[in-house]
Write an enzyme that holds these catalytic residues in place. Structure first.
Site, PDB file in Angstrom:
ATOM      1  N   HIS A 120      -1.090 -37.880   8.694  1.00  7.45           N
ATOM      2  CA  HIS A 120      -1.404 -39.293   8.493  1.00  7.45           C
ATOM      3  C   HIS A 120      -2.272 -39.848   9.623  1.00  7.45           C
ATOM      4  O   HIS A 120      -2.422 -41.068   9.739  1.00  7.45           O
ATOM      5  CB  HIS A 120      -0.114 -40.126   8.423  1.00  7.45           C
ATOM      6  CG  HIS A 120       0.660 -39.925   7.172  1.00  7.45           C
ATOM      7  ND1 HIS A 120       1.327 -38.767   6.884  1.00  7.45           N
ATOM      8  CD2 HIS A 120       0.877 -40.743   6.111  1.00  7.45           C
ATOM      9  CE1 HIS A 120       1.929 -38.871   5.711  1.00  7.45           C
ATOM     10  NE2 HIS A 120       1.669 -40.058   5.217  1.00  7.45           N
TER      11      HIS A 120
ATOM     12  N   GLU B 119      -4.690 -41.105  -5.820  1.00  8.67           N
ATOM     13  CA  GLU B 119      -6.021 -41.428  -5.304  1.00  8.67           C
ATOM     14  C   GLU B 119      -7.119 -40.883  -6.210  1.00  8.67           C
ATOM     15  O   GLU B 119      -8.199 -41.486  -6.324  1.00  8.67           O
ATOM     16  CB  GLU B 119      -6.183 -40.881  -3.881  1.00  8.67           C
ATOM     17  CG  GLU B 119      -5.444 -41.683  -2.822  1.00  8.67           C
ATOM     18  CD  GLU B 119      -3.940 -41.503  -2.880  1.00  8.67           C
ATOM     19  OE1 GLU B 119      -3.220 -42.390  -2.397  1.00  8.67           O
ATOM     20  OE2 GLU B 119      -3.478 -40.459  -3.412  1.00  8.67           O
TER      21      GLU B 119
END
Length: 326
Positions: free
Chosen positions: A131, A62
């Site tokens: 998550h 990312e």
């Protein structure tokens, strides 16, 4: 205006497809966006349509995705960078917060950063604590970055098109739980929802339910249930956390005198906290009851399905909050 009934996933796909055909500078980058068709299938068919040059599968980094997107935007392209989930956007925080949000200001307008960070957001489905976040308020903290949180397929379509065309960086948060939810989507290539414009999804007289993203679903269900008891709720969908449409929020509150703020994120240092402060500061003379907030519980989300649901907001919790202040 003619409409099509589409799931939010397909509304987003339609917006992306149209904008990539409209502007050759627009391209998509991220993990699995190309040959895997997108983790959430939003970019299904894009690599066949536009090729590898404009649909770029990236490494699992990312930090690299965010940094490359900022550089491409500064160089004149209009990247759409996808993070598989918003949880992983924290790894790109430097690119998002210290670069994308600040470059236009720090370079006195000489550079623009016209890019969209798309990220799937939200709690639930036993994805476990690391998550399962809805941290949009963290990103809305920083000036220079727009934050969009659509709650319906039609809004997702119009807001994403606006975000892609805007010259400012946008964090575009897509609730995972809403991807499959259908709704009317305008059949209009130039349908745009202005940045920073909220919407009243249900007019009412007795209490304002102020919300965004998945909170809209819980608020509308609660309003329908409360209607049986003669309680008329106005449901305000913020749509954008930054810029924030305080004018519409204040207008609704001045009409009802009561508010419940509904959000999927955590309760401490939250968006609900900020909104409650804004209302009491600007609308104190109209206040008939304390402002209530409904959010997730202040815990990492458990894996157990039963306990997970206990930690999340729902329509029943919204109903209870409304009854407390009436």
């Amino acid at each position: 205006m003619a409409t099509k009934n589409l799931p939010m996933r397909e509304a987003l796909r339609k917006a992306l497809m149209e904008e990539m055909h409209r502007d050759q500078r627009v391209f998509i980058m991220g993990q699995e966006v190309g040959y895997w068709q997108g983790t959430h299938r939003v970019t299904r068919g894009f690599i066949e349509e536009f090729g590898e040059k404009r649909v770029r599968d990236t490494p699992i980094s990312e930090m690299a995705i965010g940094g490359a997107a900022v550089g491409a935007a500064m160089a004149g392209l209009r990247p759409i960078a996808e993070f598989m989930t918003i949880n992983f956007a924290f790894l790109a925080l430097d690119a998002i917060v210290n670069h994308a949000a600040k470059i236009h200001y720090m370079f006195d307008g000489m550079f623009k950063v016209p890019l969209v960070f798309r990220a799937a957001s939200g709690w639930g489905d036993q994805a476990t604590a690391s998550h399962s976040h809805a941290p949009e308020p963290i990103f809305a903290h920083f000036p220079g970055l727009y934050v969009g949180c659509p709650a319906t397929a039609g809004d997702a379509y119009g807001m994403l098109k606006t975000s892609i065309r805007d010259d400012n960086p946008v964090l575009f948060s897509e609730s995972i739980a809403l991807y499959a939810k259908p709704g009317p989507v305008p059949d209009d290539d130039n349908y745009l929802i202005p940045v920073g414009k909220a919407d009243i999804k249900r007019p009412g007289r007795h209490v304002s339910l102020i919300t965004y993203a998945r909170g809209l679903e819980w608020s509308l269900l609660a309003a329908k249930e409360l209607e049986k008891d003669g309680i008329d709720c106005e449901v305000v969908d913020l749509r954008w956390l930054r810029p924030l449409d305080t004018a519409l929020v204040f207008e609704s509150f001045k009409k009802t005198g009561r508010a419940v703020i509904v959000e999927e994120s955590l309760p401490f240092y939250s968006f609900g906290s900020e909104l409650a402060a804004q209302i009491q500061e600007h609308c104190f003379d109209y206040m008939d009851a304390p402002i209530k907030r409904v959010s997730s519980l202040d815990v990492p989300l458990p894996y157990s399905r039963h306990i997970e649901l206990m930690a999340l907001p729902n329509a029943e919790k919204v109903v209870a909050a409304v009854k407390e202040i009436l």
